[in-house]
Write an enzyme that holds these catalytic residues in place. Sequence first.
Site, short mmCIF file in Angstrom:
data_model
loop_
_atom_site.label_atom_id
_atom_site.label_comp_id
_atom_site.label_asym_id
_atom_site.label_seq_id
_atom_site.Cartn_x
_atom_site.Cartn_y
_atom_site.Cartn_z
N HIS A 253 -5.80 4.34 5.80
CA HIS A 253 -5.07 5.52 5.19
C HIS A 253 -3.65 5.69 5.96
O HIS A 253 -2.85 6.99 5.72
CB HIS A 253 -5.88 6.99 5.02
CG HIS A 253 -6.92 6.73 4.47
ND1 HIS A 253 -7.04 6.32 3.21
CD2 HIS A 253 -8.37 6.99 4.79
CE1 HIS A 253 -8.28 6.06 2.56
NE2 HIS A 253 -9.06 6.63 3.75
N ASP B 256 -3.55 -0.20 6.10
CA ASP B 256 -4.30 -0.62 4.98
C ASP B 256 -3.61 -1.98 4.44
O ASP B 256 -4.49 -2.90 4.21
CB ASP B 256 -4.17 0.26 3.80
CG ASP B 256 -4.70 1.69 4.01
OD1 ASP B 256 -5.75 1.41 4.89
OD2 ASP B 256 -4.83 2.61 3.38
N ALA C 194 0.01 8.87 -0.42
CA ALA C 194 0.80 9.72 -1.46
C ALA C 194 0.02 11.18 -1.22
O ALA C 194 -0.91 11.26 -0.28
CB ALA C 194 0.55 9.31 -3.08
N TYR D 37 -3.97 2.62 -9.13
CA TYR D 37 -3.36 3.66 -8.25
C TYR D 37 -2.06 3.23 -7.74
O TYR D 37 -0.85 3.72 -8.45
CB TYR D 37 -4.17 3.84 -7.00
CG TYR D 37 -3.61 5.12 -6.28
CD1 TYR D 37 -4.00 6.36 -6.65
CD2 TYR D 37 -2.64 4.88 -5.24
CE1 TYR D 37 -3.71 7.42 -5.68
CE2 TYR D 37 -2.36 6.11 -4.53
CZ TYR D 37 -2.79 7.32 -4.82
OH TYR D 37 -2.27 8.38 -4.13
N ASP E 76 0.63 -1.40 0.22
CA ASP E 76 0.12 0.14 0.06
C ASP E 76 0.92 1.23 0.21
O ASP E 76 1.86 1.06 0.67
CB ASP E 76 -0.84 -0.11 1.15
CG ASP E 76 -2.02 1.13 0.99
OD1 ASP E 76 -2.66 1.14 -0.06
OD2 ASP E 76 -2.03 2.28 1.98
#
Length: 251
Positions: free
Chosen positions: A203, A208, A22, A130, A19
Amino acid sequence: MCAASESPSRRIETFVFLDLEATGLPPSRPKITELCLFAVARHAFENPQYDNRDSKRMPLFPRLVDKLCFCINPGKPFTPAASSITGLSNEELAWNKKQSFNIHVLHMITAFFNRQSPPICLVAHNGCGYDFPLLKVELSALGISGLDDIYCADTLKAMKALDSKNNQLHQLLYQASPLRSKKKYSLRDLYYRFYNVYPLNSHSAEGDVMTLISVFQQCAADLICWMDSNARPFNTIRAMYEENEKYTSFP
Ligand code: DCM
Ligand code: MG
Ligand code: MG
């Protein structure tokens, strides 16, 4: 979905859950600020441990896990939303003297992969949308075209594919009309589907990854089977954007 010929020729031996946090979402040309990898052997998913005191017989979180997690100064302002949900800020990263996405990151992740039994598959939720394309941007900026011999698979695609297959099976068996699917597929919603509570530490890259592994455990046999035939080489992933634009250094 990738061509079958591009999937691993042998069954995947190690799943490396990834994960990234960003500075924002596309089209803001995000930069990575936190990266977490947890490596779990196929064996651990095929031989889960259970807490005997738990009547629901939920699998215990795998005990044998290799972990790599670190923060990165993104060199770009966070969007307010990204800073708010991640709890990270440009100021804190600078005050804590965190380094940029430099060559040491590449050395760490390649050393980490070199300790895992191949074939290795990177697994991320919405990874194709992503995490994988964003990792590709940062690697390209270091002059690295990819990660050789590493496969990747997206649990968002996989979970949708498994539900759709089960739905078709249900129609066939019961001569029923298609089930109206109101199923939700965010990582948070998938965790809720299986555990009836929302996950902790959303997050944060590590939080995550732990949530993703917990979800994966609930459908491990089906997900592993799907990934054996649908994982694709990481090197076939296209970068989220071309990093030709020079940012003024920040901060
Ligand atoms: N992100 C965002 N706004 C959201 C969700 C995510 O800007 N509503 C960005 C910042 C996160 C990154 O995407 O660090 C990765 O998302 P996640 O925490 O879901 O892995
Ligand atoms: Mg994520
Ligand atoms: Mg995250």
